[in-house]
Enzyme design. Sequence first.
Site, PDB file in Angstrom:
ATOM      1  N   LYS A  66     -13.201  -1.543   6.550  1.00 13.14           N
ATOM      2  CA  LYS A  66     -13.730  -2.327   5.706  1.00 13.14           C
ATOM      3  C   LYS A  66     -14.552  -3.309   6.549  1.00 13.14           C
ATOM      4  O   LYS A  66     -15.597  -3.697   5.851  1.00 13.14           O
ATOM      5  CB  LYS A  66     -12.558  -3.099   4.774  1.00 13.14           C
ATOM      6  CG  LYS A  66     -11.923  -2.432   3.659  1.00 13.14           C
ATOM      7  CD  LYS A  66     -10.847  -1.478   4.320  1.00 13.14           C
ATOM      8  CE  LYS A  66     -10.103  -0.707   3.105  1.00 13.14           C
ATOM      9  NZ  LYS A  66      -9.036   0.167   3.627  1.00 13.14           N
ATOM     10  N   ASP A 108      -0.237  -5.532   9.792  1.00 13.80           N
ATOM     11  CA  ASP A 108      -1.047  -4.291   9.286  1.00 13.80           C
ATOM     12  C   ASP A 108      -2.429  -5.414   8.917  1.00 13.80           C
ATOM     13  O   ASP A 108      -2.226  -5.903   7.867  1.00 13.80           O
ATOM     14  CB  ASP A 108      -0.649  -3.456   8.100  1.00 13.80           C
ATOM     15  CG  ASP A 108      -1.743  -2.619   7.405  1.00 13.80           C
ATOM     16  OD1 ASP A 108      -1.432  -1.827   6.741  1.00 13.80           O
ATOM     17  OD2 ASP A 108      -3.020  -2.566   8.179  1.00 13.80           O
ATOM     18  N   TRP A 166       0.828  -1.116   0.002  1.00 11.30           N
ATOM     19  CA  TRP A 166      -0.043   0.181  -0.154  1.00 11.30           C
ATOM     20  C   TRP A 166       1.092   1.335  -0.048  1.00 11.30           C
ATOM     21  O   TRP A 166       1.933   1.365   1.054  1.00 11.30           O
ATOM     22  CB  TRP A 166      -0.800   0.032   1.147  1.00 11.30           C
ATOM     23  CG  TRP A 166      -1.789   0.898   1.668  1.00 11.30           C
ATOM     24  CD1 TRP A 166      -2.778   1.374   0.438  1.00 11.30           C
ATOM     25  CD2 TRP A 166      -2.136   1.880   2.511  1.00 11.30           C
ATOM     26  NE1 TRP A 166      -3.506   2.573   1.133  1.00 11.30           N
ATOM     27  CE2 TRP A 166      -2.987   2.724   2.202  1.00 11.30           C
ATOM     28  CE3 TRP A 166      -1.425   1.773   4.097  1.00 11.30           C
ATOM     29  CZ2 TRP A 166      -3.574   3.625   3.304  1.00 11.30           C
ATOM     30  CZ3 TRP A 166      -1.947   2.694   4.827  1.00 11.30           C
ATOM     31  CH2 TRP A 166      -3.039   3.668   4.701  1.00 11.30           C
TER      32      TRP A 166
END
Lengths: 433, 440
Positions: free
Chosen positions: A277, A241, A160
Amino acid sequence: MSEFAPAAGRLAVLTRQLCAAAASESTWEHVAQAPPDPIIGVTDAWRADTDPRKLNLGVGAYRTEDGKPFVLQAVREAERQLSADPAENKEYLPISGLPEFCRLSRGLALGPTSVAIQEGRVATVQALSGTGALRVGAEFLSTHLPPAHPRIVYLPNPTWGNHKTIFAKAGFQVREYRYFDPASRGLDFAGMTADLASAPPGSVLLLHACAHNPTGVDPDAEQWGRLLELTREGRLLPFFDMAYQGFASGDVDADAAAVRRFAEAGLELVLAQSFAKNMGLYGERAGALSVVTRSKEVAARVESQLKLVIRPMYSNPPKHGAAIAARVMGDPGLCALWKEELRGMAERIKAMRAALYDALQQRGVAGDWSFVLRQIGMFSFTGLTRPQCEQLVSKWHIHLTLDGRISMAGLSAASAPYLAEAIADVVSSGSSA
Amino acid sequence: MLQIAKMLQNVSSRAAGARHVFSARPVCSRVNFQAVRAASRFADVAQAPPDPILGVSEAFRASTNPNKLNLGVGAYRDEDLKPVVLNVVKKAEGNIFSRNENKEYLSIEGLEGFRRATVDLLLGQGHPAIQEGRVAAIQSLSGTGSLRVGAAFIARFLKGATVYISNPTWGNHRNIFGDEGVEWKHYRYFDAATVGLDFKGLTEDLTAAPPGSVVLLHGCAHNPTGVDPTPEQWAAIADLCKERNLLPFFDVAYQGFATGDLDKDAFAPRLFVERGLEILVSQSYSKNLGLYGERVGALVMVVQDKESATRCLSQLKRLARALYSNPPTHGAKIAAEVVNNKELFDEWKVEMRGMAGRIERVRGELQAALEAKCPQKDWSFITRQIGMFSFTGLSPAQVDNMTNKHAVYMTRDGRISLAGLNSAKVEYLADAIVDSVRNC
């Protein structure tokens, strides 16, 4: 030259200021236009596109089969309860956030039988979703790792985009470890392990807990076991993460397996958790940062220092998202409903993968597209080249990031064949140069 | 077990003979470190002290004294000393929920409706600077978050600049700039003798500041002193900034709380803009909209031209992206709903006047009580000071007495929050203050 640099810098500031004053021009003449964010640019381009067939495959947010944003029922109900609760107010949260949210978040991540939690060895603070957790964690480590530990972080290639920015801002030197294998569109495990074996002891190792972004490629159980060994031998500090717990397989426990394995092995680790999410809380910025340490005593001191990082950043975190998440996780009925809805979202993503794969097979598109089924989570790294991606955009009105990443969340059963047709076109034409 | 681990570390470092302890694999790699409880890499992390302001509320909560009084954090309380959610906030939330909106990410710069509203509030609707497009604004995490983004911007684009902050100031100012590596210095502000503004000292210190320095100014209701410059003094400070090329950075956390009037309280930043100065402003809706825990605020830059504003906004976004990606949506929706809805906006102004009015009233009662109990001392500063706080002049030892003997929780700089006082507790507080002044 170097010893003059600070003075030269100061002189530059003064010169700018004095000249600006004289010419009545802005203090900020020298401020350059920042480049546009590539991911956000995709949605902007999609919005501006007038073609009715347009697809937004850049979006990092879940969409329903109708292409609409989705607010979970469990979340709506939790919100309704909050608004009706007379005990609720808008007072400041503590610096470390809503205590109940922190407790439930680490419980969700580390599991109900976590020894680390039982022994009180986990320091948890509420954070501004995943980004905020990463930034606070990185700043904390930069300041508080032992002086002898190198301020080096290993990031997977690719990762990312914001990871690099965040760690660099916190004073880390960023290094990459091999990760994605373009040939197989899978994991370059040999490359990964070789790179990690040569990492200086004490380095920070950033790992995506599940559903790697942007590739969708995750290590399997055996590979995780090997990574655990490497981490332990190399005295690396794992920094997980976890932005998709529950989204990858549909099961929150299965998706946390890697994190739990490392914790159960007795390793210290750092964990950035996001509820953007998996609870659809995106804009509410609900997240948590946990540091698993070796003792209750150390955890307490670590938490006190995390608060010192947070106070000059934003003082205390926003309440609304965390209050919703705490209610959802803490109420058995809402929690069950949430997990059911989460499974539903994960299933739709998997169904889109299958639909795309089938459509590609039907069209007899050259190449092995089974990776579409193997890759996990919202994203797929298609391996399409930049020119091919540009064709997808300009000719087919399919918007995606030019690294070839597509978001399955932006697909529907109706649009999967269209995407397959487009892919068939761009890979067969001469634009694979 | 810890000793064994440490011994092994020493062995390996001697073996390595290198600068770093960990630059070589340990000699005894076959030892199972799982069995030996290895030393934490965080073993030397020190316990941080509690926050000087927020720690006061923690201590208050922990106290079991039935007389306890929390005059620490600047959070408004009603006459029953209960937290208040404004009626307009409840209505706004109701409107928002009934619209069944989604929870999508905001853009990095935040909710469009909120950004417009916050700039309108600061400068006045239709202000030329707004029409000329020379205002850059990002929604951020209340006052702290906005100051932090501003500090990061200064660190990046005014390398080497010093920020001048008032003495005293809100403690977190130092940490915010410090964590961004921006050097800060004090300028004289509070005159303990007059319990007022040391305008001479302020002028001298700012005159001596190098051109290109940043000056942090409290827009109104100075925290912690409650002492604000007069309009004439503000004009002089603006002129000084122009002459000496100092960049003003306003911390506006109490707009509407100082006089009860939103426009009057924005006098200082508006004056500076009128004088042609470029300014930075940090805005907070914690107090005036009671949105504390929702973290609603903005960082605003008023600059010379549209082009600069565009470029600055792009860079502010970049800095925000690395801190939190995009700001929280809920509080901003509420603020936008209130400000952009005429009925709610008018109702807000009434509620705000009510809050400011209650504080004015308890100030008067406290002053009267103190004058009755201790007429030798001049207590007039209590009603002269503006906003939520009173700077009592109590020393740390006297403050300790307030807390330990009287269970009055306040910050050690002598600041009390009048927002946490009601009529019923005025006598009690006055007795505590007089006792501390006389006997400590």
